[in-house]
Design a protein around this motif. Structure first.
Motif: not given
Lengths: 244, 315
Positions: A127-132, A177-186, A203-213
């Protein structure tokens, strides 16, 4: 106050000989929170992760997880409490299949608090392998994976420990870029399961999009900690990244 | 196959084999087979720490000798029967393994190997200077006059005992390999830090694996004083035990319990054959040549080669 915090790092100092890698660092994570940890190369991000995860011992300061002091605990005890990390340089169990790689934390860490029946271990690993997105490679030898797949495996193995806090150490370096989005969604999906995440990333784009803090480390000291917009606007942070 | 069924089948096969082979008229067979079986146990035992866990033990001879000298000590002190020697020798070697593990397992790779070699040297010097067990002169252990089961000579009994002990060692090795413990050991072998960070209590598992490995090596040595009726330090601590117990798993394959068995039967038999047909001095040379051949041609041993072939066929 204390019980509100999932992770509470107070006054942590780590020296390597005469070099001070971390100096009096305070850092907290609340349950289910998404925190970005950034800083230039050599600023002590990985050292802090290693001190939290137990692969390095800090000389001073205290680290509490769910209110319990964990400084004296070996790394395997910390992960059993629910504190998992992925490695910056992937460390697969190369003689095992991808599936078996996940069975190790499932058997040794997750089974303790999740009460997984032995028969469900493989099912859960799949199940986890499916997620990633590694389900198709389950029976492949992990030593033969591509770098990108190894990073996904690294993350999957940390997730298999069923943590309350997952520390992702540069899981996205070298991804498209698309793989970064996959990992972010995960990683964002983990929040719904109540898992807090510390993301160390360049990867600042990812950090900014992801982080609450976001917390910023420079030369072993924490110079900023707050909501993403105010942190990137902080004059000291700009100076650390771009110079005077 | 479950562990219990495997254990029952293996021990049964060993008992039947031990009974049937008693009909072989050639006395030399028993002596040669005893030596091969001794190596089966040593190689299987070494592989628990070396193959499953990834820690190379150069001190196999020391643990073998601990087993042998426990028998000698108990014989001198109480004229203790063989069975008592076997149990005690296994336990003492296991305890010595616990000590080695506790003191040295924080060392990685080559440092652990050197520490295990150093232990063998220290024990050798200790035994050479311990007069009670014969010191450098060696000691005699008289084979009992009465031999159970109506066997004609004592070597027949020793051979049968060694056969059952080899079966026991294989059962233990396979049980470890197939268990959660075995998976943890494999994780340690592949990457110790990642194993620890996946919840594997690495130090505890390494100490257990050293203990089990060393106990079985000691068990292999307990019958040895009876085999020749005489024992002295340089034969009990012989380099050939250390070298063979590494070479045999390497040649057979280190990932499964079958590898050391195949390697030991193959290499042990070739050595016995050469010993009678060519010369006993050629033994270690043959080990060396085979080792070089396998390291270059089949680095994962015979079993590794079979696995790769199976995978290709399965595709």
């Amino acid at each position: 106050m204390m019980a509100d915090m999932l992770l509470e790092v107070r006054g942590v100092t780590k020296r390597f000989g005469g070099f001070t890698a971390l100096e009096n660092v305070d850092f907290v994570v609340r349950p289910g929170e998404r925190v970005g940890l950034i800083g230039p190369n050599g600023s002590g991000k990985s050292t802090l992760v290693n001190c939290i995860a137990g692969t390095l011992r800090n000389e001073e300061g205290s680290i509490r997880f769910e209110g319990e002091e964990i400084c004296g605990h070996a790394a395997h005890r910390r992960i059993r409490m629910g504190l998992a990390r992925s490695f910056q340089i992937p460390k697969p169990f190369a003689s095992m299949t991808v599936l078996d790689n996940l069975c190790v934390p499932l058997l040794y860490a997750a089974r303790r608090h999740e009460r997984l029946a032995p028969g469900r271990i493989v099912e859960e690993a799949l199940r986890i392998l499916g997620q990633v997105g590694l389900a198709g490679r389950a029976r492949a030898m992990s030593g033969g994976l591509t770098q990108v797949d190894m990073r996904k495996l690294e993350l999957a193995r940390a997730m298999a420990a069923k943590p309350k806090l997952l520390i992702s150490d540069e899981a996205m370096a070298g991804l498209s870029a698309s793989e970064v989005d996959d990992v972010l969604a995960l990683l964002s999906g983990l929040k719904e399961q109540g898992v807090a995440v510390i993301m160390i990333e360049h990867v600042m784009r990812a950090v900014m999009k992801f982080s609450e803090r976001i917390a910023v480390l420079v030369a072993g000291r924490k110079i900023a900690d707050g909501d993403p917009q105010s942190v990137v606007g902080n004059a000291e942070v700009v100076r650390a990244y771009l110079g005077e | 196959m479950s562990n219990k069924i495997f254990a029952a089948v293996t021990i049964a096969v060993a008992l039947v084999l031990a009974a049937v082979t008693q009909l072989i008229p050639n006395e030399y067979f028993f002596s040669a087979a005893y030596t091969v079986l001794l190596f089966v146990i040593l190689a299987t035992a070494w592989n628990i720490l070396g193959g499953y866990t990834g820690y190379v033990n150069f001190g196999s001879a020391a643990f073998f000798a601990i087993g042998a000298y426990t028998t000698v000590f108990l014989y001198n002190a109480f004229k203790a029967p063989l069975a008592v020697g076997i149990v005690a020798g296994t336990l003492v070697a296991g305890l010595a393994g616990l000590g080695l593990g506790y003191l040295t397992l924080r060392l990685r790779g080559v440092f652990f190997a050197i520490a295990s070699l150093a232990l063998a040297v220290v024990l050798y010097i200790f035994v050479v200077n311990w007069d009670y067990v014969g010191g450098a002169r060696g000691a005699y252990v008289i084979q009992p006059r009465e031999i159970p089961f109506g066997l004609p000579r004592y070597i027949h009994l020793i051979y049968a005992v060694q056969l059952v002990m080899a079966a026991f060692a294989l059962v233990v090795a396979r049980a470890i390999e197939k268990s959660t413990l075995g998976r943890g050991l494999a994780a340690i072998r592949d990457d110790e830090l990642a194993a620890e960070c996946s919840g594997v209590p690495t130090l505890k598992l390494k100490i257990f694996s050293t203990m089990a490995s060393c106990a079985l090596m000691g068990m292999a040595g307990t019958t040895f004083p009876y085999y020749l009726s005489y024992i002295e330090p340089s034969s009990a601590f012989s380099l050939s035990y250390a070298v063979n117990s590494i070479a045999m798993p390497l040649i057979g394959g280190m990932m499964s319990w079958m590898g050391p068995l195949i390697g030991a039967v193959l290499l042990g038999s070739v050595q016995q054959l050469v010993q009678v047909t060519v010369s006993s001095a050629w033994n270690l040379l043959i080990v060396g040549v085979l080792l070089v051949l396998f390291v270059t041609l089949a680095p994962n041993g015979i079993m590794g080669w079979v696995d790769a072939w199976r995978r290709r066929k399965g595709r």
